[in-house]
Design a protein around this motif. Structure first.
Motif, PDB file in Angstrom:
ATOM      1  N   LEU A   1       3.148   4.737 -12.593  1.00 10.51           N
ATOM      2  CA  LEU A   1       1.719   4.584 -12.335  1.00 10.51           C
ATOM      3  C   LEU A   1       1.015   4.022 -13.567  1.00 10.51           C
ATOM      4  N   LEU A   2       1.391   4.544 -14.709  1.00  9.26           N
ATOM      5  CA  LEU A   2       0.773   4.092 -15.948  1.00  9.26           C
ATOM      6  C   LEU A   2       1.093   2.629 -16.222  1.00  9.26           C
ATOM      7  N   LEU A   3       2.346   2.247 -15.994  1.00 10.51           N
ATOM      8  CA  LEU A   3       2.745   0.856 -16.235  1.00 10.51           C
ATOM      9  C   LEU A   3       1.958  -0.078 -15.324  1.00 10.51           C
ATOM     10  N   ILE A   4       1.857   0.309 -14.045  1.00 10.68           N
ATOM     11  CA  ILE A   4       1.081  -0.513 -13.110  1.00 10.68           C
ATOM     12  C   ILE A   4      -0.361  -0.601 -13.584  1.00 10.68           C
TER      13      ILE A   4
ATOM     14  N   LEU B   1       2.743   6.009  -2.653  1.00  9.86           N
ATOM     15  CA  LEU B   1       3.847   6.893  -3.053  1.00  9.86           C
ATOM     16  C   LEU B   1       3.775   7.163  -4.556  1.00  9.86           C
ATOM     17  N   VAL B   2       3.598   6.079  -5.329  1.00 12.54           N
ATOM     18  CA  VAL B   2       3.556   6.216  -6.780  1.00 12.54           C
ATOM     19  C   VAL B   2       2.336   7.026  -7.196  1.00 12.54           C
TER      20      VAL B   2
ATOM     21  N   THR C   1       0.829  -1.194   0.000  1.00 10.98           N
ATOM     22  CA  THR C   1       0.000   0.000   0.000  1.00 10.98           C
ATOM     23  C   THR C   1       0.864   1.245   0.000  1.00 10.98           C
ATOM     24  N   GLY C   2       1.919   1.219   0.810  1.00 14.70           N
ATOM     25  CA  GLY C   2       2.803   2.379   0.878  1.00 14.70           C
ATOM     26  C   GLY C   2       3.431   2.676  -0.474  1.00 14.70           C
TER      27      GLY C   2
END
Lengths: 554, 280
Positions: free
Chosen positions: A525-528, A47-48, A42-43
């Motif tokens: 973020l986009l990759l995730i 952060l991302v 979660t952390g």
């Protein structure tokens, strides 16, 4: 008869002993481990997400006086408390890279005074050299002053789209039409070389009629090239006719062509709604746009496209390959020492460093197979030392990743085959089905959900992998997408961009790391998000199949 | 120590009169469908059947009874060569199906299994629709015509007394049926390929009494067209359903006779002890 002494223990068990007897300590340990894992994940995500999502927000511009130096205009980005000899400091993003040679500046907080937020402070996102922060003075068209004061701002907003459009036309001309022309020139040269090769080798005399045609073709193409180039130059000159003149807060004047203004805005004068609009506009540019400024600005669309296409090609290759291998291992191979060794080897393949797979892909796919294809089908290119398949490309990168992820699919498929009930198999055989028919009609459909689980894991692993791609076809900036409008439309031999490599490149290879940091978060973020999206698709597919057949009987 | 059992009363009469089911003695015996001669069967080194010989009459129900591990299921699975799937299984002796040796080296096992259908202890519908379950045997045999498949599916489901319950949900998953319905679906699936013989390996052991009664009624119907061999642990069931009964013990055929004889007047004291519940 039971004696009462047996019911009463000699000593009452201690609390600790009771705890251990009930197994509470194991419960706490396992629960704690899970909690820690959830907390860490979660952390990381938080952060991302926080850093990635704030990247596009128009933060207010602060003007501030500085003791012992010119005043500053910039976005307040960080503060740092006093530490030993170092006093408390404040960080500003001041932009104007070509004037100051830096984007960010740390200033001792004690030197700063008179914080204010001027309404007319302008932030200009430029095609090159990062952001410009300053104040608009006037607008010039063709060297003459067209507007000053507040009118200049309105004029700027009105003229900017037209100028951008001209610049875009010039780029399109340069890239598409001249690019196509270049391809045809190359084709003509290759025809010449092919004829030479057919006549006995490079430099051999060829049919003069053919030589004359090709030379004429080349001359015509060259002439066409000259006209196109002239048009592109004219467009470029026309597009820079409109110029905006700005001053920085410390009085330096700067002329910026409207054609190179991606967007100009006054963050301090924007309402909340306008800021939201600005945010969405920049986010959309990030997803759909082309990268600028060696990838640290603009969009990542080519990287998204490359990542998704590579992951899909990989899945298309790895699924049948892994499934067929697993079926042979589980259904046909005689279970013995050799099969056990093979299984152990497959499981351990997952532990081989991915760069080793990259090296294998380079040697086997690119040099051996790709080189072979080139020698067999593209002799003229080979003679000119222009490799087609004998160099990194999206196909070879996908195949390398397919090799990397095949153990995951094999293991998951084997598990799901083993879970197909013996009853269903026997029922099929007892109806006169052959072993192959039983596998095809009974075992395979029943193990599809398990296979898809394997594919999901493989996709998640493959999409995030970077190291093997770096030597099998990923580039920092690809000239074109692997799919476009020129025949044969899908170019599997092309090099491509990838989000994972983009993160590495922007985060660690760019000259201006501080400025690129938010971009790295946004890309991560986009990759995730893409991996989650691809997985979600596979999970929905799996659940559909499960629901269709496994309604549960009892 | 097990307390000595009280003296066993004579075998309780089965619910339905057995005599009415069996063929009258005066009529010529029906032709033999399966002829088993001196069969020894081994799982690796362990011998599961010792020199078993018996004849199974055509279009009759033959029951195999005996305690667990006595070899009755093994013999049943020899009839369609399901034991081929077991590593290290080996058979000596001959089994003739209509005069043909089913263990002959050139025999097509797939053809044999189409002629000898099987229903298993645990109902095992395929994870497909009800329709596809019944059509499966035909599809793998290469039948593609929709009209043929439709006809056979309906006929088989009617034959298995499942049509009325299933006709409105033919294209739903077979796994949504109840246990008894699933077992009747497996019977429908078996009769869809029109076998000569249907082997039933404890078909009712996982069913409740009502579902069991339905399957037993079905067996009565089916024997008009099919030769049925049924393995059961339930002696009342054997008495109710079958015309002939074979009692196995420790891999040997102890007694094989008309069902009425086995239950009312067995020749062998072991048989009597078993059918009267004194051991097993």
């Amino acid at each position: 008869m039971t004696s009462p002494a047996l019911l009463q223990p000699a000593r009452a068990p201690t609390r600790i002993a009771q705890l251990f007897r009930r197994g509470d300590h194991l419960l706490w340990i396992s629960g704690g481990a899970l909690g820690l894992a959830v907390l860490l994940i979660t952390g990381l995500l938080l952060l991302v997400v926080l850093n990635g999502l704030t990247f596009f927000w128009p933060f207010p511009l602060t003007a501030v006086d500085r003791a012992g130096g010119p005043p500053l205009l910039g976005v307040l980005t960080a503060t740092q408390p006093a530490h030993k000899a170092t006093p408390a400091q404040t960080q500003f993003r001041v932009g104007n890279r070509e004037l100051y040679n830096f984007d960010f500046i740390w200033v001792p907080t004690a030197q700063l005074s008179n914080y204010r937020a001027p309404d007319d402070a302008v932030e200009v996102e430029r095609q090159e050299n990062g952001d410009f922060l300053g104040f608009l003075q006037r607008l010039e068209v063709g060297g003459r002053v067209a507007a000053t004061g507040p009118a200049a701002w309105d004029q700027l907003l009105a003229l900017q789209p037209g100028a951008r459009d001209l610049a875009a036309q010039a780029t399109t001309l340069q890239r598409d039409e001249i690019g196509a022309l270049n391809a045809r020139i190359q084709d003509a040269k290759l025809r010449l070389v092919s004829a030479q090769l057919a006549a006995g080798g490079l430099g051999s005399p060829i049919d003069p009629a053919l030589a004359a045609t090709v030379t004429a073709d080349l001359a015509a193409l060259q002439a066409r090239y000259e006209t196109l180039r002239a048009r592109a130059e004219a467009l470029a000159v026309e597009s820079v006719a409109a110029q905006a003149v700005f001053t920085t807060i410390d009085g330096k004047e700067k002329k910026i062509a409207l054609a190179s203004v991606v967007r100009a805005f006054k963050p301090n004068a924007m309402g909340f709604g306008r800021k939201i609009g600005h945010y969405l506009g920049r986010a959309a540019e990030f997803v759909y746009g082309e990268p600028r400024e060696s990838n640290t600005e603009g969009g990542v669309f080519p990287a998204i496209f490359g990542t998704v296409m590579m992951t899909l090609i990989m899945s298309i290759v790895v699924t049948p390959f892994g499934v067929v291998a697993a079926f042979y291992l589980r259904e046909y191979a005689r279970q013995g020492l050799i099969v056990r060794l093979v299984r152990i080897a497959i499981n351990n393949l997952a532990g081989v460093p991915s760069i080793v797979f990259g090296v294998f892909g380079l040697g086997f796919f690119i040099y051996f197979i790709g080189g072979g294809i080139d020698r067999a089908f593209f002799p003229a290119q080979t003679a000119l030392h222009v490799p087609t398949f004998g160099t990194g490309g999206i196909l070879w990168a996908s195949l390398t990743l397919a090799l990397l992820t095949v153990p995951v699919v094999i293991v998951a498929t084997e598990e799901s085959i083993a879970a197909v009930s013996r009853g269903a198999r026997e029922g099929s055989l007892a109806l006169g089905a052959s072993k192959f028919q039983t596998i095809l009609h009974i075992v395979l459909p029943a193990s599809v959900p398990g296979i898809l689980t394997g594919v999901i894991l493989a996709m998640a692993r493959g999409a995030g992998e970077v190291a093997p791609l770096m030597i099998t076809g990923v580039v920092k900036l690809a000239p074109g997408l692997p799919v476009d409008g020129t025949f044969p439309f899908v170019h599997l031999d092309r090099k491509f961009m990838h989000l994972g490599f983009h993160i590495y490149d922007v985060g660690f290879q760019s000259p201006n790391i501080e400025a690129a940091k938010p971009m790295v978060y946004a890309t991560t973020l986009l990759l995730i998000a893409i991996v989650v999206f691809l997985n979600l698709f596979a999970i929905l597919l799996r659940d559909r199949i499960r629901r269709k057949y496994h309604t549960g009987a009892f | 120590m097990e307390p000595p059992r009280p003296a066993v009363p004579p075998v309780p009469l089965p619910a339905r009169p057995v005599v009415a089911v069996g063929p009258p003695a005066a009529v010529a015996p029906p032709p033999v469908k399966l002829r088993v001669r001196s069969v020894n069967f081994f799982y690796g080194a362990k011998q599961a059947l010792h020199s078993v010989s018996l004849d199974i009459p055509e279009k009759r129900v033959t029951a195999f009874i005996g305690p667990s591990g006595c070899g009755k299921s093994t013999l049943l699975r020899c009839f369609n060569r399901m034991n081929d799937l077991v590593d290290g299984a080996r058979l000596e002796g001959t089994i003739l199906l209509g005069g043909q040796d089913i263990h002959a080296p050139n025999l097509d096992v797939i053809e044999l299994r189409k002629r000898v259908g099987m229903v298993f202890q645990k109902s095992n519908p395929f994870p497909k629709s009800i329709y596809e379950n019944v059509a499966y045997g035909l599809r793998i045999a290469g039948v593609r015509q929709k009209s043929t498949l439709d006809t056979v599916v309906e006929k088989s489901l009617r034959g298995a007394a499942l049509w009325d319950e299933a006709k409105d949900r033919l294209h739903e998953s077979a796994l949504g049926l109840s246990g008894g319905q699933q077992q009747r679906l497996c019977i429908a699936r078996a009769i869809a390929v029109e076998p000569d013989v249907i082997l039933m390996d404890e078909p009712c052991s996982a069913l409740d009494p009502i579902a069991t009664a339905k399957v037993e009624d079905l067996i009565h119907e089916l024997k008009r067209e099919f030769t049925i061999v049924i393995v059961t642990h339930n002696m009342q069931q054997a008495a109710r359903c079958s015309d002939r009964t074979a009692f196995f013990y420790l891999g040997q055929l102890v007694e094989y006779s008309d069902t009425g004889t086995i239950f009312m007047n067995p020749a062998n004291p072991q048989t009597e002890a078993y059918v009267s519940g004194r051991f097993g």
